[in-house]
Design a protein around this motif. Structure first.
Motif, PDB file in Angstrom:
ATOM      1  N   SER A 138       0.815  -1.217   0.000  1.00 31.98           N
ATOM      2  CA  SER A 138       0.000   0.000   0.000  1.00 31.98           C
ATOM      3  C   SER A 138       0.847   1.265   0.000  1.00 31.98           C
ATOM      4  O   SER A 138       0.335   2.353  -0.241  1.00 31.98           O
ATOM      5  N   SER A 139       2.129   1.132   0.270  1.00 36.13           N
ATOM      6  CA  SER A 139       3.028   2.287   0.256  1.00 36.13           C
ATOM      7  C   SER A 139       4.467   1.781   0.170  1.00 36.13           C
ATOM      8  O   SER A 139       4.713   0.589   0.238  1.00 36.13           O
ATOM      9  N   CYS A 140       5.384   2.707   0.026  1.00 41.77           N
ATOM     10  CA  CYS A 140       6.802   2.335   0.036  1.00 41.77           C
ATOM     11  C   CYS A 140       7.613   3.489   0.613  1.00 41.77           C
ATOM     12  O   CYS A 140       7.069   4.560   0.890  1.00 41.77           O
ATOM     13  N   ASP A 141       8.898   3.262   0.796  1.00 44.46           N
ATOM     14  CA  ASP A 141       9.765   4.267   1.401  1.00 44.46           C
ATOM     15  C   ASP A 141      10.411   5.193   0.372  1.00 44.46           C
ATOM     16  O   ASP A 141      10.867   6.271   0.716  1.00 44.46           O
ATOM     17  N   THR A 142      10.473   4.746  -0.876  1.00 48.82           N
ATOM     18  CA  THR A 142      11.130   5.525  -1.922  1.00 48.82           C
ATOM     19  C   THR A 142      10.220   5.648  -3.130  1.00 48.82           C
ATOM     20  O   THR A 142       9.674   4.658  -3.609  1.00 48.82           O
TER      21      THR A 142
ATOM     22  N   ILE B  77       2.367  12.012   2.986  1.00 49.27           N
ATOM     23  CA  ILE B  77       2.762  10.614   3.179  1.00 49.27           C
ATOM     24  C   ILE B  77       3.139  10.377   4.634  1.00 49.27           C
ATOM     25  O   ILE B  77       2.751   9.365   5.227  1.00 49.27           O
ATOM     26  N   GLN B  78       3.863  11.320   5.228  1.00 53.19           N
ATOM     27  CA  GLN B  78       4.264  11.186   6.635  1.00 53.19           C
ATOM     28  C   GLN B  78       3.037  11.132   7.549  1.00 53.19           C
ATOM     29  O   GLN B  78       2.936  10.279   8.428  1.00 53.19           O
ATOM     30  N   ARG B  79       2.085  12.047   7.335  1.00 52.17           N
ATOM     31  CA  ARG B  79       0.900  12.097   8.192  1.00 52.17           C
ATOM     32  C   ARG B  79      -0.005  10.885   8.011  1.00 52.17           C
ATOM     33  O   ARG B  79      -0.484  10.304   8.976  1.00 52.17           O
ATOM     34  N   VAL B  80      -0.264  10.505   6.770  1.00 50.43           N
ATOM     35  CA  VAL B  80      -1.245   9.469   6.490  1.00 50.43           C
ATOM     36  C   VAL B  80      -0.665   8.061   6.590  1.00 50.43           C
ATOM     37  O   VAL B  80      -1.288   7.163   7.152  1.00 50.43           O
ATOM     38  N   GLU B  81       0.534   7.877   6.052  1.00 53.76           N
ATOM     39  CA  GLU B  81       1.115   6.536   5.989  1.00 53.76           C
ATOM     40  C   GLU B  81       2.142   6.267   7.086  1.00 53.76           C
ATOM     41  O   GLU B  81       2.653   5.155   7.194  1.00 53.76           O
ATOM     42  N   GLN B  82       2.455   7.293   7.869  1.00 54.32           N
ATOM     43  CA  GLN B  82       3.428   7.155   8.943  1.00 54.32           C
ATOM     44  C   GLN B  82       4.792   6.693   8.427  1.00 54.32           C
ATOM     45  O   GLN B  82       5.467   5.885   9.060  1.00 54.32           O
ATOM     46  N   LYS B  83       5.186   7.207   7.255  1.00 51.64           N
ATOM     47  CA  LYS B  83       6.481   6.874   6.663  1.00 51.64           C
ATOM     48  C   LYS B  83       7.166   8.154   6.224  1.00 51.64           C
ATOM     49  O   LYS B  83       6.528   9.078   5.747  1.00 51.64           O
ATOM     50  N   HIS B  84       8.478   8.157   6.359  1.00 51.28           N
ATOM     51  CA  HIS B  84       9.270   9.260   5.829  1.00 51.28           C
ATOM     52  C   HIS B  84       9.733   8.843   4.439  1.00 51.28           C
ATOM     53  O   HIS B  84      10.729   8.143   4.288  1.00 51.28           O
ATOM     54  N   ALA B  85       8.980   9.227   3.437  1.00 50.87           N
ATOM     55  CA  ALA B  85       9.264   8.805   2.064  1.00 50.87           C
ATOM     56  C   ALA B  85      10.300   9.704   1.413  1.00 50.87           C
ATOM     57  O   ALA B  85      10.274  10.921   1.563  1.00 50.87           O
ATOM     58  N   GLN B  86      11.174   9.080   0.678  1.00 47.82           N
ATOM     59  CA  GLN B  86      12.174   9.777  -0.099  1.00 47.82           C
ATOM     60  C   GLN B  86      11.655   9.893  -1.536  1.00 47.82           C
ATOM     61  O   GLN B  86      11.109   8.930  -2.075  1.00 47.82           O
ATOM     62  N   ILE B  87      11.809  11.063  -2.144  1.00 46.51           N
ATOM     63  CA  ILE B  87      11.411  11.255  -3.540  1.00 46.51           C
ATOM     64  C   ILE B  87      12.666  11.568  -4.343  1.00 46.51           C
ATOM     65  O   ILE B  87      13.352  12.552  -4.074  1.00 46.51           O
ATOM     66  N   LEU B  88      12.961  10.704  -5.314  1.00 46.52           N
ATOM     67  CA  LEU B  88      14.154  10.822  -6.128  1.00 46.52           C
ATOM     68  C   LEU B  88      13.797  11.244  -7.553  1.00 46.52           C
ATOM     69  O   LEU B  88      12.672  11.041  -8.005  1.00 46.52           O
ATOM     70  N   PRO B  89      14.769  11.777  -8.301  1.00 49.41           N
ATOM     71  CA  PRO B  89      14.508  12.170  -9.688  1.00 49.41           C
ATOM     72  C   PRO B  89      14.121  10.973 -10.563  1.00 49.41           C
ATOM     73  O   PRO B  89      14.508   9.838 -10.279  1.00 49.41           O
ATOM     74  N   ALA B  90      13.413  11.256 -11.637  1.00 51.53           N
ATOM     75  CA  ALA B  90      12.947  10.192 -12.543  1.00 51.53           C
ATOM     76  C   ALA B  90      14.093   9.366 -13.097  1.00 51.53           C
ATOM     77  O   ALA B  90      13.980   8.151 -13.232  1.00 51.53           O
TER      78      ALA B  90
ATOM     79  N   ALA C 105       7.613  18.638  -1.289  1.00 49.36           N
ATOM     80  CA  ALA C 105       7.556  18.857   0.165  1.00 49.36           C
ATOM     81  C   ALA C 105       6.173  18.580   0.755  1.00 49.36           C
ATOM     82  O   ALA C 105       6.055  17.806   1.715  1.00 49.36           O
ATOM     83  N   PRO C 106       5.079  19.175   0.230  1.00 49.04           N
ATOM     84  CA  PRO C 106       3.776  18.856   0.822  1.00 49.04           C
ATOM     85  C   PRO C 106       3.352  17.413   0.559  1.00 49.04           C
ATOM     86  O   PRO C 106       2.642  16.821   1.375  1.00 49.04           O
ATOM     87  N   LEU C 107       3.807  16.841  -0.544  1.00 50.49           N
ATOM     88  CA  LEU C 107       3.488  15.442  -0.817  1.00 50.49           C
ATOM     89  C   LEU C 107       4.162  14.537   0.208  1.00 50.49           C
ATOM     90  O   LEU C 107       3.538  13.619   0.746  1.00 50.49           O
ATOM     91  N   GLN C 108       5.405  14.816   0.516  1.00 51.81           N
ATOM     92  CA  GLN C 108       6.098  14.048   1.550  1.00 51.81           C
ATOM     93  C   GLN C 108       5.434  14.242   2.907  1.00 51.81           C
ATOM     94  O   GLN C 108       5.328  13.301   3.691  1.00 51.81           O
ATOM     95  N   GLY C 109       4.974  15.441   3.194  1.00 50.21           N
ATOM     96  CA  GLY C 109       4.265  15.695   4.449  1.00 50.21           C
ATOM     97  C   GLY C 109       2.987  14.891   4.540  1.00 50.21           C
ATOM     98  O   GLY C 109       2.660  14.342   5.602  1.00 50.21           O
TER      99      GLY C 109
END
Length: 87
Positions: free
Chosen positions: A24-28, A68-81, A62-66
């Protein structure tokens, strides 16, 4: 699996490497799309790889990561394509 954010002007989305049917989610996540909804309402020109938009992608991530943090309780990393692992 993917996540995204939309404003009046931009649509930005990322995708994960996990299987959306089993995970349902991932870290990266990796950037997948960036569309200028004002000048390209039909989303024909993906700007995600254009270096000129790197600051905007960071601003939208930044708000997308926020979220994910609030809803999924994960600190997700977003990398370039271009960092997406080759199959």
């Amino acid at each position: 699996m993917g996540r995204g954010i939309r404003t009046k002007e931009w649509k930005y989305s990322v995708r994960g490497t996990g299987d959306g049917w089993e995970d349902s989610s991932c870290d990266t996540y990796y950037e997948e799309f960036l569309f200028d909804l004002v000048n390209d309402p039909y989303e024909k020109n993906n700007l995600v790889a254009d270096p000129a938009y790197a600051p905007l992608r960071k601003e939208l991530a930044a708000p997308l990561q926020g979220w994910i943090q609030r809803v999924e309780q994960k600190h997700a990393q977003i990398l370039p394509a271009d960092a997406y692992p080759a199959k």
